[in-house]
Design an enzyme around this catalytic site. Structure first.
Site, PDB file in Angstrom:
ATOM      1  N   CYS A  99       0.815  -1.259   0.111  1.00 30.83           N
ATOM      2  CA  CYS A  99       0.380   0.042  -0.018  1.00 30.83           C
ATOM      3  C   CYS A  99       0.977   1.629  -0.009  1.00 30.83           C
ATOM      4  CB  CYS A  99      -0.964  -0.229   1.274  1.00 30.83           C
ATOM      5  SG  CYS A  99      -1.979  -1.079   0.972  1.00 30.83           S
ATOM      6  N   THR A 120     -16.904  10.562   0.589  1.00 34.64           N
ATOM      7  CA  THR A 120     -15.849  10.446   1.310  1.00 34.64           C
ATOM      8  C   THR A 120     -14.630   9.361   1.404  1.00 34.64           C
ATOM      9  OG1 THR A 120     -17.449   9.244   2.823  1.00 34.64           O
ATOM     10  CG2 THR A 120     -18.223  11.229   2.635  1.00 34.64           C
ATOM     11  N   ASP A 141      -8.542  -3.314  -5.076  1.00 36.02           N
ATOM     12  CA  ASP A 141      -6.820  -3.187  -4.951  1.00 36.02           C
ATOM     13  C   ASP A 141      -6.217  -4.087  -5.108  1.00 36.02           C
ATOM     14  OD1 ASP A 141      -5.139  -1.869  -2.989  1.00 36.02           O
ATOM     15  OD2 ASP A 141      -6.891  -1.320  -1.711  1.00 36.02           O
ATOM     16  N   ASP A 153     -11.631  -4.496   2.466  1.00 38.72           N
ATOM     17  CA  ASP A 153     -12.575  -3.164   1.900  1.00 38.72           C
ATOM     18  C   ASP A 153     -14.168  -3.528   2.007  1.00 38.72           C
ATOM     19  OD1 ASP A 153     -10.366  -1.221   1.841  1.00 38.72           O
ATOM     20  OD2 ASP A 153      -9.998  -1.807  -0.167  1.00 38.72           O
TER      21      ASP A 153
END
Length: 344
Positions: free
Chosen positions: A15, A46, A66, A89
């Protein structure tokens, strides 16, 4: 044959590969739909962990993707870490994964097919552990190795956990210890011990399954996971979305012991510096500089970050511990105020 080191093919790993948050914000500033469909319960407004689309009164689809470049040299371990991170996620939204699609980019002229198969096998193993199939995907020939997943899950529309629902007076709970990015930096320098590598692998391959249980708790008001923007960055997203200020008690943070030693010796990732440049004006950290490096450390497959009513903290911690997250801890609280993170 000489052993293949996957990290030699990539300029960044895990990441830590993320585009800096300030740059990303500028890039996507004009991307939002002018009119949001009523059934799109969560979009990009958001910076939440996944999109959520309501199918009917009882079901909503959670969709995310991802992928990144190698954070470790072992092919199977890389696949396991990438898949665990991608499914996180779905769990962060309160969803239960149902299947995944593989995203594969490999320098096929440089990596043996056996290595690529091992990467995919690692991802398969994690998805099997999550009880889901990898039902397809897409592959391309790339300069650097890339692997990840599209993760799809289901959740009740009224049980979605956004990153924007925290309330003044809520406490803040972190599910996994910090320090993954620091361990990865130590690994690249040849300074990570065998025990440190095992600890790194332990946390980066532990599925954040507790998100499913958290979705059933009304007193849990917001959830996200800590990944490439570090604890401060992802906590700021909760603060901005909820229009609150947060205070973190540094002494209560769960830390990976070897990572704490390395960061105090000056080892950190470049992504940590990029993170601080992007959002440092909204974060106050007292004490030595290494504390800043830890708070901004990019976490690959990091822990869930939970805002819940103070009287529900014990129940949330019990849910984490039932799933094997023994390091989960209350680390701070929220109060009314301008969105800001203060570390004391």
């Amino acid at each position: 044959m000489e052993k293949i080191r996957l990290t030699q093919f990539s300029h960044g790993g895990g990441c830590g590969c993320k585009i800096a948050p300030s740059v990303l914000s500028r890039i996507i500033a004009e991307s939002a739909l002018k009119t949001m469909p009523a059934d799109l319960l969560v979009g990009i407004e958001t910076s939440d962990d996944a999109a959520v689309y309501r199918l009917n009164d009882e079901q909503a689809i959670v969709a995310t993707t991802d992928f990144f470049m190698p954070i470790v040299d072992d092919a199977r371990d890389f696949g396991r870490i990438a898949a665990t991170n991608a499914l996180s996620d779905v769990y962060a939204m309160g969803g239960k994964p149902i299947f995944a699609l593989a995203i594969v980019g490999m320098p096929v002229d440089k990596l043996p097919e056996s290595v690529i198969r091992d990467i995919l096998a690692g991802g398969d193993a994690v998805c099997a552990q999550a009880g889901i199939p990898i039902a397809g995907g897409h592959s391309i020939d790339t300069v650097e190795p890339i692997y990840g997943l599209v993760g799809l899950g289901v959740v009740h529309p009224r049980r979605v956990k956004k990153n924007s629902g925290a309330r003044a007076g809520d406490v803040l709970i972190l599910g996994k210890p910090l320090g993954i990015g620091i361990l990865s930096a130590a690994l690249k320098k040849g300074l990570l011990s065998a025990a440190g590598y095992d600890e790194m692998l332990r946390w980066t391959t532990q599925l954040n399954v507790t998100g499913v249980a958290l979705s059933q708790m009304d007193a849990v008001h917001a959830v996200t996971d800590v990944t490439g923007f570090g604890l401060a960055g992802h906590l700021l997203e909760i603060c901005r979305g909820s229009t609150l200020a947060a205070t973190v008690d540094f002494a209560r943070l769960p830390l990976i012991a070897e990572a704490a030693l390395h960061v105090q010796a000056g080892i950190a990732t470049g992504a940590s510096t990029r993170n601080w440049t992007a959002y440092g004006a909204e974060v106050s950290i007292g004490g030595e500089e290494w504390r800043q490096k830890l708070i901004t450390d990019p976490q690959t497959s990091g822990g869930l970050l939970v805002a819940c009513a103070a009287d529900a903290a014990d129940a949330v911690l019990a849910a984490f511990r039932a799933d094997g997250f023994g390091s989960a801890a209350v680390i701070g609280s929220f109060a009314a105020g301008v969105p800001h993170v203060t570390v004391v």
